[in-house]
Design a protein around this motif. Sequence first.
Motif, mmCIF file in Angstrom:
data_model
loop_
_atom_site.group_PDB
_atom_site.id
_atom_site.type_symbol
_atom_site.label_atom_id
_atom_site.label_comp_id
_atom_site.label_asym_id
_atom_site.label_seq_id
_atom_site.Cartn_x
_atom_site.Cartn_y
_atom_site.Cartn_z
ATOM 1 N N GLY A 1 47.230 -38.341 37.300
ATOM 2 C CA GLY A 1 47.949 -37.095 37.595
ATOM 3 C C GLY A 1 48.423 -36.343 36.374
ATOM 4 N N PRO A 2 47.540 -36.059 35.406
ATOM 5 C CA PRO A 2 47.974 -35.372 34.173
ATOM 6 C C PRO A 2 48.359 -33.921 34.422
ATOM 7 N N GLU A 3 49.133 -33.373 33.493
ATOM 8 C CA GLU A 3 49.459 -31.945 33.520
ATOM 9 C C GLU A 3 48.413 -31.115 32.782
ATOM 10 N N LEU A 4 47.719 -31.749 31.837
ATOM 11 C CA LEU A 4 46.775 -31.061 30.965
ATOM 12 C C LEU A 4 45.423 -31.756 31.046
ATOM 13 N N LEU A 5 44.357 -30.994 31.318
ATOM 14 C CA LEU A 5 43.001 -31.532 31.348
ATOM 15 C C LEU A 5 42.208 -30.908 30.213
ATOM 16 N N LEU A 6 41.666 -31.751 29.332
ATOM 17 C CA LEU A 6 40.889 -31.310 28.180
ATOM 18 C C LEU A 6 39.445 -31.741 28.374
ATOM 19 N N ALA A 7 38.526 -30.783 28.326
ATOM 20 C CA ALA A 7 37.110 -31.071 28.549
ATOM 21 C C ALA A 7 36.307 -30.628 27.328
ATOM 22 N N ASP A 8 35.644 -31.576 26.681
ATOM 23 C CA ASP A 8 34.897 -31.314 25.453
ATOM 24 C C ASP A 8 33.408 -31.235 25.775
ATOM 25 N N GLU A 9 32.861 -30.020 25.815
ATOM 26 C CA GLU A 9 31.456 -29.772 26.155
ATOM 27 C C GLU A 9 31.062 -30.527 27.433
ATOM 28 N N PRO A 10 31.790 -30.339 28.534
ATOM 29 C CA PRO A 10 31.543 -31.143 29.736
ATOM 30 C C PRO A 10 30.196 -30.866 30.400
ATOM 31 N N THR A 11 29.546 -29.759 30.037
ATOM 32 C CA THR A 11 28.240 -29.440 30.622
ATOM 33 C C THR A 11 27.103 -29.617 29.622
ATOM 34 N N GLY A 12 27.411 -30.138 28.448
ATOM 35 C CA GLY A 12 26.430 -30.197 27.363
ATOM 36 C C GLY A 12 25.200 -31.020 27.667
ATOM 37 N N ASN A 13 25.314 -32.055 28.507
ATOM 38 C CA ASN A 13 24.175 -32.922 28.838
ATOM 39 C C ASN A 13 23.589 -32.619 30.209
ATOM 40 N N LEU A 14 23.966 -31.478 30.795
ATOM 41 C CA LEU A 14 23.564 -31.157 32.160
ATOM 42 C C LEU A 14 22.710 -29.901 32.200
ATOM 43 N N ASP A 15 21.864 -29.791 33.223
ATOM 44 C CA ASP A 15 21.110 -28.559 33.415
ATOM 45 C C ASP A 15 22.058 -27.453 33.864
ATOM 46 N N SER A 16 21.598 -26.209 33.829
ATOM 47 C CA SER A 16 22.492 -25.070 34.061
ATOM 48 C C SER A 16 23.093 -25.085 35.468
ATOM 49 N N ARG A 17 22.316 -25.471 36.479
ATOM 50 C CA ARG A 17 22.853 -25.489 37.841
ATOM 51 C C ARG A 17 23.933 -26.545 37.985
ATOM 52 N N THR A 18 23.647 -27.757 37.511
ATOM 53 C CA THR A 18 24.628 -28.833 37.610
ATOM 54 C C THR A 18 25.853 -28.534 36.762
ATOM 55 N N GLY A 19 25.625 -27.964 35.578
ATOM 56 C CA GLY A 19 26.744 -27.590 34.723
ATOM 57 C C GLY A 19 27.648 -26.572 35.389
ATOM 58 N N GLY A 20 27.050 -25.593 36.068
ATOM 59 C CA GLY A 20 27.849 -24.607 36.792
ATOM 60 C C GLY A 20 28.679 -25.245 37.887
ATOM 61 N N GLU A 21 28.106 -26.234 38.579
ATOM 62 C CA GLU A 21 28.842 -26.942 39.627
ATOM 63 C C GLU A 21 30.025 -27.706 39.043
ATOM 64 N N LEU B 1 43.900 -26.265 32.134
ATOM 65 C CA LEU B 1 42.543 -26.688 31.783
ATOM 66 C C LEU B 1 42.102 -25.998 30.501
ATOM 67 N N ILE B 2 41.672 -26.798 29.520
ATOM 68 C CA ILE B 2 41.125 -26.265 28.272
ATOM 69 C C ILE B 2 39.742 -26.873 28.082
ATOM 70 N N ILE B 3 38.745 -26.022 27.971
ATOM 71 C CA ILE B 3 37.364 -26.466 27.780
ATOM 72 C C ILE B 3 36.871 -26.011 26.416
ATOM 73 N N ALA B 4 36.312 -26.937 25.641
ATOM 74 C CA ALA B 4 35.631 -26.591 24.397
ATOM 75 C C ALA B 4 34.145 -26.476 24.706
ATOM 76 N N THR B 5 33.533 -25.348 24.347
ATOM 77 C CA THR B 5 32.132 -25.133 24.681
ATOM 78 C C THR B 5 31.480 -24.171 23.702
ATOM 79 N N HIS B 6 30.160 -24.312 23.544
ATOM 80 C CA HIS B 6 29.392 -23.316 22.798
ATOM 81 C C HIS B 6 28.612 -22.433 23.770
ATOM 82 N N ASP B 7 28.728 -22.716 25.068
ATOM 83 C CA ASP B 7 27.962 -22.032 26.105
ATOM 84 C C ASP B 7 28.729 -20.804 26.607
#
Length: 227
Positions: free
Chosen positions: A163-183, A199-205
């Motif tokens: 039950g965190p207050e802060l969710l950090l996602a580091d390139e969470p779609t980097g290993n996924l195809d575009s459809r799955t990444g969007g989901e 929610l904080i996401i680090a991404t190059h996409d």
Amino acid sequence: MNDPILTVRGLTKAYVMVRRTLQVLRGVDLEVLRGEFLALRGASGAGKSTLLHLMGGLDQPNAGEIIFAGQNLARFSEAQRTAFRSRQVGFVFQSYHLLPELDALENACLPARIARTSAGEAEARGRELLARVGLADRLDHHPTELSGGEQQRVAIARALINGPELLLADEPTGNLDSRTGGEIVELLKTLCAERRMTLIIATHDARVATQAGRVIELIDGRMVQDA
């Protein structure tokens, strides 16, 4: 909802290599509001992952302050930082980092068990979260028996188990195809909205970044855009 949950002031970070010093962050200032969805965008080496790790207490800066809910992380002892990471922050990584010898339910429950939650309560939470991310029929499957998208869903359930207050996602779609990444991005947005998490996401996409309410652009360790 509009008060800051995280404030970064004058943050710098450098790593000493064998023959040189690598300056990764060069005086970053940032304020993140409670419940906000923020994207950190930049090329590889821009400093976004380092900034994410510093904000989550995985690493410590050379200079500057990180204030979380009014508390300065720089003043935390190692035990306090460990408790902070366990209770206040959830992490989702590009490579999932699931333990191959554990099934989906065991992987999802692991942070709760480390935090000394009872086995029964941890399992109940894990089952609920895995059902919520669409894996109710995959509880006893091991990582090698799951697709990349399914593994990332297990990783999301694991990140939320305490039950965190802060969710950090580091390139969470980097290993996924575009459809799955969007989901996966839509799932993260929905879950964070339901639980009023930041929610904080680090991404190059760019496609991922456009889903956020605000985008921070990092170039060579400096924040050059706040849109």
